[in-house]
Structures are given as C-alpha cells and as structure tokens.
Design an enzyme around this catalytic site. Sequence first.
Site, PDB file in Angstrom:
ATOM      1  N   GLN A 112      -5.708   1.776   0.158  1.00  0.00           N
ATOM      2  CA  GLN A 112      -4.760   1.726   1.284  1.00  0.00           C
ATOM      3  C   GLN A 112      -5.496   2.021   2.600  1.00  0.00           C
ATOM      4  OE1 GLN A 112      -3.404   3.809  -1.686  1.00  0.00           O
ATOM      5  NE2 GLN A 112      -3.132   1.710  -2.335  1.00  0.00           N
ATOM      6  N   ASP A 151      -5.808  -3.202   3.253  1.00  0.00           N
ATOM      7  CA  ASP A 151      -6.370  -4.555   3.211  1.00  0.00           C
ATOM      8  C   ASP A 151      -7.376  -4.825   4.316  1.00  0.00           C
ATOM      9  OD1 ASP A 151      -4.714  -5.047   1.022  1.00  0.00           O
ATOM     10  OD2 ASP A 151      -3.071  -5.712   2.312  1.00  0.00           O
ATOM     11  N   GLU A 152      -8.126  -3.808   4.713  1.00  0.00           N
ATOM     12  CA  GLU A 152      -9.124  -3.967   5.781  1.00  0.00           C
ATOM     13  C   GLU A 152     -10.412  -4.599   5.257  1.00  0.00           C
ATOM     14  OE1 GLU A 152      -7.771  -1.059   4.874  1.00  0.00           O
ATOM     15  OE2 GLU A 152      -6.683  -0.176   6.556  1.00  0.00           O
ATOM     16  N   ARG A 194       2.770 -11.259  -1.081  1.00  0.00           N
ATOM     17  CA  ARG A 194       3.659 -11.330   0.083  1.00  0.00           C
ATOM     18  C   ARG A 194       2.842 -11.728   1.316  1.00  0.00           C
ATOM     19  NH1 ARG A 194       6.235  -5.410   0.061  1.00  0.00           N
ATOM     20  NH2 ARG A 194       4.179  -4.908  -0.762  1.00  0.00           N
ATOM     21  N   THR A 201       2.412   5.091   1.782  1.00  0.00           N
ATOM     22  CA  THR A 201       2.263   5.194   0.340  1.00  0.00           C
ATOM     23  C   THR A 201       2.380   6.677  -0.031  1.00  0.00           C
ATOM     24  OG1 THR A 201       0.976   4.439  -1.552  1.00  0.00           O
ATOM     25  CG2 THR A 201      -0.288   5.328   0.315  1.00  0.00           C
ATOM     26  N   GLY A 242      -5.336  -3.659  -3.918  1.00  0.00           N
ATOM     27  CA  GLY A 242      -5.927  -4.921  -4.359  1.00  0.00           C
ATOM     28  C   GLY A 242      -7.180  -5.122  -3.538  1.00  0.00           C
ATOM     29  N   HIS A 243      -8.336  -4.888  -4.143  1.00  0.00           N
ATOM     30  CA  HIS A 243      -9.602  -4.995  -3.426  1.00  0.00           C
ATOM     31  C   HIS A 243     -10.328  -6.251  -3.897  1.00  0.00           C
ATOM     32  CE1 HIS A 243      -9.610  -0.352  -2.662  1.00  0.00           C
ATOM     33  NE2 HIS A 243      -8.535  -0.960  -2.214  1.00  0.00           N
ATOM     34  N   LYS A 272     -11.997  -3.251   2.404  1.00  0.00           N
ATOM     35  CA  LYS A 272     -12.779  -2.110   1.915  1.00  0.00           C
ATOM     36  C   LYS A 272     -13.638  -2.519   0.721  1.00  0.00           C
ATOM     37  CE  LYS A 272      -8.841  -0.039   1.322  1.00  0.00           C
ATOM     38  NZ  LYS A 272      -7.916  -0.954   2.030  1.00  0.00           N
ATOM     39  N   ARG A 298       1.341 -11.255   4.729  1.00  0.00           N
ATOM     40  CA  ARG A 298       1.124 -10.022   5.500  1.00  0.00           C
ATOM     41  C   ARG A 298       1.600 -10.237   6.928  1.00  0.00           C
ATOM     42  NH1 ARG A 298      -4.964  -9.580   3.149  1.00  0.00           N
ATOM     43  NH2 ARG A 298      -4.485  -8.619   1.140  1.00  0.00           N
TER      44      ARG A 298
HETATM   45  P1  GDP Z   1      -9.097  -4.309   0.687  1.00  0.00           P
HETATM   46  O1  GDP Z   1      -7.810  -4.020   0.000  1.00  0.00           O
HETATM   47  O2  GDP Z   1      -9.307  -3.418   1.872  1.00  0.00           O
HETATM   48  O3  GDP Z   1     -10.295  -4.307  -0.217  1.00  0.00           O
HETATM   49  O4  GDP Z   1      -8.951  -5.794   1.275  1.00  0.00           O
HETATM   50  P2  GDP Z   1      -8.309  -7.085   0.518  1.00  0.00           P
HETATM   51  O5  GDP Z   1      -9.241  -7.541  -0.541  1.00  0.00           O
HETATM   52  O6  GDP Z   1      -6.911  -6.814   0.118  1.00  0.00           O
HETATM   53  O7  GDP Z   1      -8.213  -8.109   1.722  1.00  0.00           O
HETATM   54  C1  GDP Z   1      -9.339  -8.546   2.415  1.00  0.00           C
HETATM   55  C2  GDP Z   1      -9.468 -10.072   2.264  1.00  0.00           C
HETATM   56  O8  GDP Z   1     -10.345 -10.571   3.238  1.00  0.00           O
HETATM   57  C3  GDP Z   1     -10.060 -10.499   0.938  1.00  0.00           C
HETATM   58  O9  GDP Z   1      -9.488 -11.712   0.536  1.00  0.00           O
HETATM   59  C4  GDP Z   1     -11.535 -10.670   1.261  1.00  0.00           C
HETATM   60  O10 GDP Z   1     -12.191 -11.589   0.383  1.00  0.00           O
HETATM   61  C5  GDP Z   1     -11.460 -11.230   2.635  1.00  0.00           C
HETATM   62  N1  GDP Z   1     -12.581 -10.921   3.528  1.00  0.00           N
HETATM   63  C6  GDP Z   1     -13.369  -9.812   3.552  1.00  0.00           C
HETATM   64  N2  GDP Z   1     -14.194  -9.833   4.620  1.00  0.00           N
HETATM   65  C7  GDP Z   1     -13.927 -10.977   5.268  1.00  0.00           C
HETATM   66  C8  GDP Z   1     -14.418 -11.559   6.473  1.00  0.00           C
HETATM   67  O11 GDP Z   1     -15.264 -11.016   7.167  1.00  0.00           O
HETATM   68  N3  GDP Z   1     -13.888 -12.764   6.833  1.00  0.00           N
HETATM   69  C9  GDP Z   1     -12.933 -13.398   6.110  1.00  0.00           C
HETATM   70  N4  GDP Z   1     -12.488 -14.566   6.557  1.00  0.00           N
HETATM   71  N5  GDP Z   1     -12.430 -12.866   4.976  1.00  0.00           N
HETATM   72  C10 GDP Z   1     -12.916 -11.677   4.581  1.00  0.00           C
HETATM   73  P1  IMO Z   2      -5.285  -1.733  -0.450  1.00  0.00           P
HETATM   74  O1  IMO Z   2      -6.062  -0.663  -1.170  1.00  0.00           O
HETATM   75  C1  IMO Z   2      -1.791  -2.821   1.924  1.00  0.00           C
HETATM   76  C2  IMO Z   2       1.894  -0.562   1.188  1.00  0.00           C
HETATM   77  C3  IMO Z   2       3.059  -1.319   0.601  1.00  0.00           C
HETATM   78  C4  IMO Z   2       4.219  -0.562   1.206  1.00  0.00           C
HETATM   79  C5  IMO Z   2       3.706   0.882   1.194  1.00  0.00           C
HETATM   80  C6  IMO Z   2       4.184   1.688   0.001  1.00  0.00           C
HETATM   81  O2  IMO Z   2      -5.420  -3.086  -1.062  1.00  0.00           O
HETATM   82  O3  IMO Z   2      -5.593  -1.711   1.004  1.00  0.00           O
HETATM   83  P2  IMO Z   2       3.504   1.741  -2.563  1.00  0.00           P
HETATM   84  O4  IMO Z   2       3.608   0.683  -3.621  1.00  0.00           O
HETATM   85  O5  IMO Z   2       2.140   2.259  -2.354  1.00  0.00           O
HETATM   86  O6  IMO Z   2       4.510   2.837  -2.744  1.00  0.00           O
HETATM   87  O7  IMO Z   2       3.951   0.992  -1.196  1.00  0.00           O
HETATM   88  O8  IMO Z   2       2.306   0.796   1.170  1.00  0.00           O
HETATM   89  N1  IMO Z   2       0.625  -0.642   0.410  1.00  0.00           N
HETATM   90  C7  IMO Z   2      -0.432  -1.390   0.781  1.00  0.00           C
HETATM   91  N2  IMO Z   2      -0.583  -2.236   1.825  1.00  0.00           N
HETATM   92  N3  IMO Z   2      -2.834  -2.565   1.102  1.00  0.00           N
HETATM   93  C8  IMO Z   2      -2.701  -1.698   0.080  1.00  0.00           C
HETATM   94  O9  IMO Z   2      -3.745  -1.316  -0.686  1.00  0.00           O
HETATM   95  C9  IMO Z   2      -1.445  -1.087  -0.142  1.00  0.00           C
HETATM   96  N4  IMO Z   2      -0.972  -0.211  -1.046  1.00  0.00           N
HETATM   97  C10 IMO Z   2       0.289   0.057  -0.686  1.00  0.00           C
HETATM   98  O10 IMO Z   2       3.044  -2.668   0.980  1.00  0.00           O
HETATM   99  O11 IMO Z   2       4.377  -0.943   2.549  1.00  0.00           O
HETATM  100 MG    MG Z   3      -6.001  -4.965  -0.513  1.00  0.00          MG
END
Ligand code: GDP
Ligand code: IMO
Ligand code: MG
Length: 438
Positions: free
Chosen positions: A238, A13-14, A317, A253, A40-41, A16, A319
């Site tokens: 991840q 969830d960085e 959930r 994972t 979840g991107h 990406k 974080r």
């Molecule tokens: P991913 O799984 O690495 O693609 O990241 P996620 O989508 O799960 O989580 C990143 C969240 O941060 C998303 O809701 C994005 O819309 C949001 N986001 C991305 N860049 C920024 C930022 O620079 N600032 C803020 N406030 N939100 C951001």
């Molecule tokens: P993105 O691509 C954050 C975590 C789960 C759990 C562990 C194992 O959005 O960054 P799994 O269902 O893969 O066997 O779960 O890994 N996890 C993530 N945490 N972002 C994800 O994906 C994740 N995919 C799995 O919460 O701790």
């Molecule tokens: Mg994500």
Amino acid sequence: MPGTAIVGLQWGDEAKGKIVDLLTKQHDIVVRYQGGANAGHTVVVGDKKYKLSLIPSGIFRPNVQCVIAGGVVLHPEALLQEIATLNAQDVAIGKNLIISDRAHVIFPWHHVEDVLYNTIGSNEPIGTTMRGIGPCYQDKVARSFAIRLGDIYQADFRERIATIVDAKKRMLAGLVNRPDRREGAEIQPDLDVNFDVDTICKNYIGYADRLRPYVADTTDYLLNAVDADKRILFEGAQGALLDIDHGTFPYVTSSNSSGTGISSGSGVPAKFITKIIGIVKAYTTRVGGGPFPTEQDNDTGQKIRDRGNEYGTVTKRPRRCGWFDAVAARYTVRISGVDTLSLMLLDVLSTFETLQICTEYELDGRRIQVFPSVSEDLRRVEAVYETLPGWSEDITGVRNFGDLPANARSYVKRIGELIGRPIEFVSVGPDREQTITV
Ligand code: GDP
Ligand code: IMO
Ligand code: MG
C-alpha cells in the site's frame, strides 16, 4: 547492518514491486511486513510479467531469502495459489521463502464482514479490495476470534474454530439480511454465513500441512540476521496515505502502511533500518473511495489512465488518476522518514502539452501547506497548481538523466525540490532495465 525499506508515499500502486526487484540483488533478505493479498506488486523481467500479492518481490533471485513476517495477514489458499502460479512461471519456491507463524489468518467470515463493513454511515464506501484484510486485523486487535498461522497446528484448533463459527454466525446473520449493506460494494463476494466447522477445519488443516515447510519464527530469524550483519530489504505494501493511523482515515487500509509500520510488522527495531526510499508516481492514483484533491475526473485523468494502464492489479478496477500532489508527498516523506525518492512512470506523462503539480491547498479561502488530518477537510480543499511545460518525446529508451528532454528534467527536479528529498531513481518503463539512476 544496512536495512533498507521501500515505502509507497501515495495511495498505493507506486510501482514498489519494480524497485524492490531492482534492489534485491544488493540484499540477502527481502521482507513483507504488513498488509496481505490486497497488495498487487508487478515485476517485469524481459518479456515476463509477474504479479505478486503476498510473496516478496525478491523471489526472482534464488539466493535471496524471502520472508513473510508476522505483521502480514494471509489467506493460506491464496498464498498456495500464488506459489503454484509462480511455479508454473518457472519461479522456484522452496527454502527461499519463510512465513511467520505469528501471521494472522483470513477465514471465510472475514470476506463476508468486508462486504458488510464497507459502508460508513451515509458517506462514500471505503471500496476495499474485499480480501478480508480489515476484518482479519480487526479480529487480531480484538484477540478472542483471531487465529494465527501457528495456531492451526495446535490440538485445540478445532475447538477454537467451533467457538468462533458459532459466534460469527449469530453476529453476522442480522447484518447479512440487510440488502442496503451491500450497496456501494464494487466487488460482491458470497455472503453465505452458514460456515461449517468440519469443512473449515479440513480445508485449513490441509492448507497448513502444505505450508508447513515454510512456517518459521521469522522474528527470531530476522533478529539473528541483524546480528549477523545481513543486508535486509523491507518491502512495504500500500502507501503512506492509506496508513491506518496517519492516512486519510477512514479511507485507508487496516495496517501501518507508512514507514511507521516497518518495525512493528517485522519485529526488527527501527534503529536498524538505516535507509528509507520513498516511491512516488510522477502523478497520483487512488483505487477505492475517499478524498483525492488533485483528481482529474475528465479527459486528462482518462489520458493518464490509458497511457499508464491504470487498472488495479488485484481487483482490475480503473484507478482514479490525477496530478502530482506535493502537499501530500511532503507529509508522507516526513511521516515515513524518507531519505531518497524514486520517481516512477515518468514516461506516462510524455505528450502532455503542460503538466500541473499541486503545491498548496486552499481551504475555506485560506492557503495551507499542511496536509489536513480530517478527511472531510481534505475533501473540501482546492488544489493550487504550478504549471510546467511538457515534452513530446518517447522517453522509455532513456537510461541517463542527462538524455531526458529538458522539460522532463525540470519536472523531476521540481518535484524533488518541492518535496525536499533527493531523487535517486527515475523509472521510464515497467522493465528492470528502464530505470535511470540519478
Ligand atoms: P506496486 O503495487 O506499488 O508494486 O505497483 P503496481 O504493480 O500495482 O502498479 C505499477 C504498474 O506500473 C505495474 O503494472 C508496473 O509494471 C508498471 N510500471 C512500473 N514502473 C513503470 C514505469 O516507469 N513506467 C510504466 N509505464 N509502467 C511502470
Ligand atoms: P499495493 O501494495 C492500492 C486500498 C483499497 C481501498 C483501501 C482499503 O499494490 O500498493 P483494503 O482491502 O486494504 O481494506 O482496502 O485501500 N488498497 C490499495 N490501493 N494499492 C494497494 O496495494 C492497496 N491495498 C489496499 O482500494 O481503497
Ligand atoms: Mg499494486
């Protein structure tokens, strides 16, 4: 061929998805190569917000070819649902998506197994996303009960399902009836093990028929693309700390989610991947169980969660939130072969009076800079912090690095220094536009 990869350096969830979307315009192909619908991107374009689990974040540019490679595990129904949801949001998906016939398929027993295997002895549960990811990879490695997408089209599919259903029913019956196995699972899918061969065959053959236009030998496609000098962008799911081999095992994972997995998951030899961009948040989050040295299970953590809207894209959930961990990032930068960094969600840190960065750990009275290989050691470390002054300004409208408040610039520079890599992008909001190229 300039092959570029986007890899998360923390526990996922960085953001990406945002960077993949941004860089897609300079590429011909975007590839997802590991993980599954546990990912979840999020991509935000103007007033529209898209959530992607299996489909590459390059899908919003119609001239770009999106590829789901053989290292991904997929639930065909979830994939079809994702395609339908995107279609309903006016995103066209046709020839611009191909899916590997080598990708392993998630079946109902994998969901049941995910619940059953979530606990680790008396320890904290893994807290998986309950998408059947781990059990599907487990069957892949064990081979006998694994089905790849291309197998569904074969004449012996029904016979293979009958054998697997028979075995899984008998193996799982004893475990399902132990209620203690359910404890600790935050998400509770149906634990019914009365798998029916006819229903499963009918459903999966139906899914496979609908997916047929997309199914291809993506390895051959990508190797030809390499020969043709196409620009390929690899989208990691991840983060490196969740890597099955190099992460905080067993709280990880089931795939190689660090830079080490790009080549095995896609089939593209590592020598063609010429640039790796590591994605980090300006702080740290984690979903699920496992050690987290800089966690702030207090008002500070709650403030980060509120400001960053830190709730899971997949499972909703909350974080776990904490300060930036430079010890962990120095490790994942090296294991992933990172060239440059993208520092995300910097805007979330506005209004903190002071900010902390973990620069070292203390383990059993000794200062260490090495990231411990054993999770139980990581659980015992104390984070050693450096304190930096914060800034009060809203920075979401800033587009030039020089226009950031001086303390924000110092914070970004210090992170780059501590990790030892140049920072290429700073993100100050979810939208494509809210990005600073340093
Ligand atoms: P991913 O799984 O690495 O693609 O990241 P996620 O989508 O799960 O989580 C990143 C969240 O941060 C998303 O809701 C994005 O819309 C949001 N986001 C991305 N860049 C920024 C930022 O620079 N600032 C803020 N406030 N939100 C951001
Ligand atoms: P993105 O691509 C954050 C975590 C789960 C759990 C562990 C194992 O959005 O960054 P799994 O269902 O893969 O066997 O779960 O890994 N996890 C993530 N945490 N972002 C994800 O994906 C994740 N995919 C799995 O919460 O701790
Ligand atoms: Mg994500």
